[in-house]
Design an enzyme around this catalytic site. Structure first.
Site, PDB file in Angstrom:
ATOM      1  N   ASP A  51       4.971  -1.700  -5.861  1.00 35.06           N
ATOM      2  CA  ASP A  51       3.967  -1.003  -5.054  1.00 35.06           C
ATOM      3  C   ASP A  51       4.644   0.078  -4.213  1.00 35.06           C
ATOM      4  OD1 ASP A  51       5.213  -2.328  -2.935  1.00 35.06           O
ATOM      5  OD2 ASP A  51       3.602  -3.784  -2.685  1.00 35.06           O
ATOM      6  N   GLN A  52       3.900   0.673  -3.296  1.00 30.98           N
ATOM      7  CA  GLN A  52       4.402   1.762  -2.467  1.00 30.98           C
ATOM      8  C   GLN A  52       5.587   1.329  -1.600  1.00 30.98           C
ATOM      9  OE1 GLN A  52       1.401   3.520  -0.019  1.00 30.98           O
ATOM     10  NE2 GLN A  52       2.586   5.376   0.352  1.00 30.98           N
TER      11      GLN A  52
END
Length: 139
Positions: free
Chosen positions: A16-17
């Site tokens: 993810d980010q």
């Protein structure tokens, strides 16, 4: 008790980010582990599905212990925690390449008829599965 082990290299697309494995990807890895365990038992889901039976997840519990990141190698350990002839609870632990625990999890499954989702008895409908589960479940 038999424990199936599958290695998975963490891909960039699975993060993810924040740069860690997105939580839902662990569910996919659990399925990889479950499929491997069933293959270890000499069975496969495709044969069951060909007879009009599915095995949906009815419950999942996951405890996240340590994040995995891009490039890590995860090892999925899978076993049969509980089995009662109708339902199966699989247990999972996923470790990083240093042997550190990343997640602990369980998932419950029941076999159902494809056309109406009514539960069936594994013991009666699939005696070979029943025997295999009895032989490898946690004692």
């Amino acid at each position: 008790m038999h424990i199936s082990k599958k290695e998975i290299e963490v891909r960039y697309a699975e993060t993810d980010q924040m740069g860690v494995v997105y939580h839902a990807n662990y569910l996919v890895w659990m399925e990889v582990g479950r499929t491997g365990l069933i293959q270890d038992m000499g069975l496969n889901y495709a044969g069951m599905e060909a007879e009009g039976v599915l095995s949906p997840v009815t419950d999942v519990q996951v405890s996240y212990k340590k994040p995995l990141t891009y490039g890590d190698v995860a090892t999925v350990h899978t076993w049969v925690e509980l089995y009662d002839g109708l339902r199966v609870q699989y247990g999972y632990e996923i470790y990083n390449q240093h042997g550190e625990l990343a997640i602990e999890a369980t998932s419950w499954h029941v076999c159902v008829k494809k056309e109406n989702f009514r539960p069936i008895s594994i013991r009666r409908k699939f005696p070979e599965w029943h025997e295999a589960y009895e032989n490898i479940k946690k004692k």
